[in-house]
Design a protein around this motif. Structure first.
Motif, PDB file in Angstrom:
ATOM      1  N   GLN A 136       5.067 -10.725 -15.785  1.00 10.41           N
ATOM      2  CA  GLN A 136       4.602 -11.098 -14.458  1.00 10.41           C
ATOM      3  C   GLN A 136       3.944 -12.478 -14.499  1.00 10.41           C
ATOM      4  N   GLN A 137       3.172 -12.766 -15.538  1.00 11.38           N
ATOM      5  CA  GLN A 137       2.559 -14.077 -15.655  1.00 11.38           C
ATOM      6  C   GLN A 137       3.633 -15.144 -15.798  1.00 11.38           C
ATOM      7  N   ASN A 138       4.684 -14.848 -16.548  1.00 11.48           N
ATOM      8  CA  ASN A 138       5.779 -15.785 -16.724  1.00 11.48           C
ATOM      9  C   ASN A 138       6.461 -16.054 -15.384  1.00 11.48           C
ATOM     10  N   GLN A 139       6.660 -15.010 -14.589  1.00 10.24           N
ATOM     11  CA  GLN A 139       7.270 -15.189 -13.277  1.00 10.24           C
ATOM     12  C   GLN A 139       6.384 -16.032 -12.384  1.00 10.24           C
ATOM     13  N   ASN A 140       5.079 -15.818 -12.418  1.00 14.49           N
ATOM     14  CA  ASN A 140       4.171 -16.594 -11.586  1.00 14.49           C
ATOM     15  C   ASN A 140       4.157 -18.060 -11.994  1.00 14.49           C
ATOM     16  N   SER A 141       4.343 -18.366 -13.271  1.00 12.71           N
ATOM     17  CA  SER A 141       4.340 -19.752 -13.713  1.00 12.71           C
ATOM     18  C   SER A 141       5.586 -20.484 -13.237  1.00 12.71           C
ATOM     19  N   ASN A 142       6.612 -19.775 -12.833  1.00 13.02           N
ATOM     20  CA  ASN A 142       7.834 -20.395 -12.332  1.00 13.02           C
ATOM     21  C   ASN A 142       7.798 -20.632 -10.826  1.00 13.02           C
ATOM     22  N   LYS A 143       6.722 -20.245 -10.169  1.00 14.19           N
ATOM     23  CA  LYS A 143       6.612 -20.402  -8.727  1.00 14.19           C
ATOM     24  C   LYS A 143       6.225 -21.835  -8.380  1.00 14.19           C
ATOM     25  N   ILE A 144       6.879 -22.363  -7.376  1.00 14.34           N
ATOM     26  CA  ILE A 144       6.538 -23.678  -6.854  1.00 14.34           C
ATOM     27  C   ILE A 144       6.065 -23.447  -5.428  1.00 14.34           C
ATOM     28  N   ALA A 145       4.778 -23.681  -5.190  1.00  8.98           N
ATOM     29  CA  ALA A 145       4.217 -23.419  -3.864  1.00  8.98           C
ATOM     30  C   ALA A 145       2.883 -24.123  -3.740  1.00  8.98           C
ATOM     31  N   ASN A 146       2.534 -24.404  -2.518  1.00 12.03           N
ATOM     32  CA  ASN A 146       1.195 -24.887  -2.206  1.00 12.03           C
ATOM     33  C   ASN A 146       0.317 -23.685  -1.954  1.00 12.03           C
ATOM     34  N   PRO A 147      -0.990 -23.816  -2.148  1.00  8.89           N
ATOM     35  CA  PRO A 147      -1.867 -22.694  -1.806  1.00  8.89           C
ATOM     36  C   PRO A 147      -1.859 -22.471  -0.298  1.00  8.89           C
ATOM     37  N   GLN A 148      -1.963 -21.215   0.090  1.00 13.85           N
ATOM     38  CA  GLN A 148      -2.008 -20.924   1.525  1.00 13.85           C
ATOM     39  C   GLN A 148      -3.257 -21.543   2.125  1.00 13.85           C
ATOM     40  N   THR A 149      -3.155 -21.985   3.355  1.00 18.23           N
ATOM     41  CA  THR A 149      -4.222 -22.739   4.000  1.00 18.23           C
ATOM     42  C   THR A 149      -5.337 -21.856   4.541  1.00 18.23           C
ATOM     43  N   GLY A 150      -5.170 -20.549   4.517  1.00 15.79           N
ATOM     44  CA  GLY A 150      -6.208 -19.655   5.025  1.00 15.79           C
ATOM     45  C   GLY A 150      -6.195 -19.516   6.534  1.00 15.79           C
ATOM     46  N   GLU A 151      -5.130 -19.989   7.169  1.00 18.81           N
ATOM     47  CA  GLU A 151      -5.033 -19.929   8.630  1.00 18.81           C
ATOM     48  C   GLU A 151      -4.584 -18.563   9.139  1.00 18.81           C
ATOM     49  N   LEU A 152      -4.043 -17.750   8.258  1.00 18.19           N
ATOM     50  CA  LEU A 152      -3.519 -16.456   8.678  1.00 18.19           C
ATOM     51  C   LEU A 152      -4.608 -15.400   8.606  1.00 18.19           C
ATOM     52  N   PRO A 153      -4.501 -14.390   9.470  1.00 18.25           N
ATOM     53  CA  PRO A 153      -5.480 -13.300   9.381  1.00 18.25           C
ATOM     54  C   PRO A 153      -5.317 -12.548   8.065  1.00 18.25           C
ATOM     55  N   LYS A 154      -6.394 -11.978   7.570  1.00 18.00           N
ATOM     56  CA  LYS A 154      -6.370 -11.239   6.305  1.00 18.00           C
ATOM     57  C   LYS A 154      -5.552  -9.953   6.412  1.00 18.00           C
ATOM     58  N   LEU A 206      11.009 -27.757   9.569  1.00 15.80           N
ATOM     59  CA  LEU A 206      10.390 -26.433   9.543  1.00 15.80           C
ATOM     60  C   LEU A 206      10.070 -26.009   8.116  1.00 15.80           C
ATOM     61  N   TYR A 207      11.010 -26.240   7.204  1.00 15.75           N
ATOM     62  CA  TYR A 207      10.776 -25.923   5.788  1.00 15.75           C
ATOM     63  C   TYR A 207       9.563 -26.691   5.269  1.00 15.75           C
ATOM     64  N   ASN A 208       9.524 -28.001   5.528  1.00 16.00           N
ATOM     65  CA  ASN A 208       8.409 -28.818   5.050  1.00 16.00           C
ATOM     66  C   ASN A 208       7.071 -28.303   5.583  1.00 16.00           C
ATOM     67  N   LEU A 209       7.033 -27.943   6.849  1.00 15.10           N
ATOM     68  CA  LEU A 209       5.805 -27.434   7.450  1.00 15.10           C
ATOM     69  C   LEU A 209       5.380 -26.123   6.795  1.00 15.10           C
ATOM     70  N   MET A 210       6.337 -25.225   6.585  1.00 13.18           N
ATOM     71  CA  MET A 210       6.012 -23.952   5.934  1.00 13.18           C
ATOM     72  C   MET A 210       5.556 -24.177   4.494  1.00 13.18           C
ATOM     73  N   PHE A 211       6.215 -25.083   3.789  1.00 13.49           N
ATOM     74  CA  PHE A 211       5.850 -25.353   2.402  1.00 13.49           C
ATOM     75  C   PHE A 211       4.446 -25.956   2.320  1.00 13.49           C
ATOM     76  N   GLN A 212       4.120 -26.869   3.242  1.00 10.95           N
ATOM     77  CA  GLN A 212       2.797 -27.487   3.259  1.00 10.95           C
ATOM     78  C   GLN A 212       1.691 -26.452   3.434  1.00 10.95           C
ATOM     79  N   HIS A 213       1.957 -25.439   4.230  1.00  9.47           N
ATOM     80  CA  HIS A 213       0.954 -24.406   4.500  1.00  9.47           C
ATOM     81  C   HIS A 213       0.948 -23.302   3.437  1.00  9.47           C
ATOM     82  N   GLY A 214       1.858 -23.388   2.469  1.00  9.70           N
ATOM     83  CA  GLY A 214       1.918 -22.368   1.422  1.00  9.70           C
ATOM     84  C   GLY A 214       2.653 -21.119   1.863  1.00  9.70           C
ATOM     85  N   TRP A 215       3.456 -21.229   2.903  1.00 10.44           N
ATOM     86  CA  TRP A 215       4.168 -20.071   3.451  1.00 10.44           C
ATOM     87  C   TRP A 215       5.609 -20.009   2.985  1.00 10.44           C
ATOM     88  N   TYR A 216       6.029 -20.941   2.163  1.00  9.15           N
ATOM     89  CA  TYR A 216       7.386 -20.946   1.613  1.00  9.15           C
ATOM     90  C   TYR A 216       7.260 -21.238   0.133  1.00  9.15           C
TER      91      TYR A 216
END
Length: 114
Positions: free
Chosen positions: A4-22, A78-88
């Motif tokens: 699982q740690q190996n899979q997580n190290s292969n992820k390319i993403a920005n951190p989520q911006t915290g704009e979504l409800p918990k 749309l992709y760029n916007l989602m990626f910037q917010h950490g949603w893609y």
């Protein structure tokens, strides 16, 4: 656990911006709207690709091609916007697999007639 740690190290993403409800509710949030728009955009580009290939009239071809280009641009925005917010999130491929794919397609070039 190490897998699982190996899979997580292969992820390319920005951190989520915290704009979504918990807690996810039935109501659509910004991520849901953007995800829906991106899915629709992808569907439209698939359909427009077919339409532009099959257009028999030159002006119709030109018009659909312009719409297709604009739709592709919208998908990218749309992709760029989602990626910037950490949603893609993307998953990085292992270098060995990239090298294998490169070699495979590079070998195909020897089969081209020119």
């Amino acid at each position: 656990m190490s897998n699982q740690q190996n899979q997580n190290s292969n992820k390319i993403a920005n951190p989520q911006t915290g704009e979504l409800p918990k807690v996810k509710t039935p109501d659509m949030n910004d991520r849901d709207f953007l995800n829906d728009a991106l899915s629709t955009c992808k569907y439209l580009t698939d359909s427009l690709n077919i339409a532009v290939r099959e257009a028999s009239h030159e002006q119709l071809f030109t018009d659909i091609l312009q719409i297709l280009t604009e739709t592709h641009q919208s998908c990218r925005e749309l992709y760029n916007l989602m990626f910037q917010h950490g949603w893609y999130k993307l998953e990085a491929e292992e270098q060995q697999k990239l090298d294998q794919a490169y070699q495979q397609f590079n070998n195909y070039s020897s089969q081209f007639p020119y």
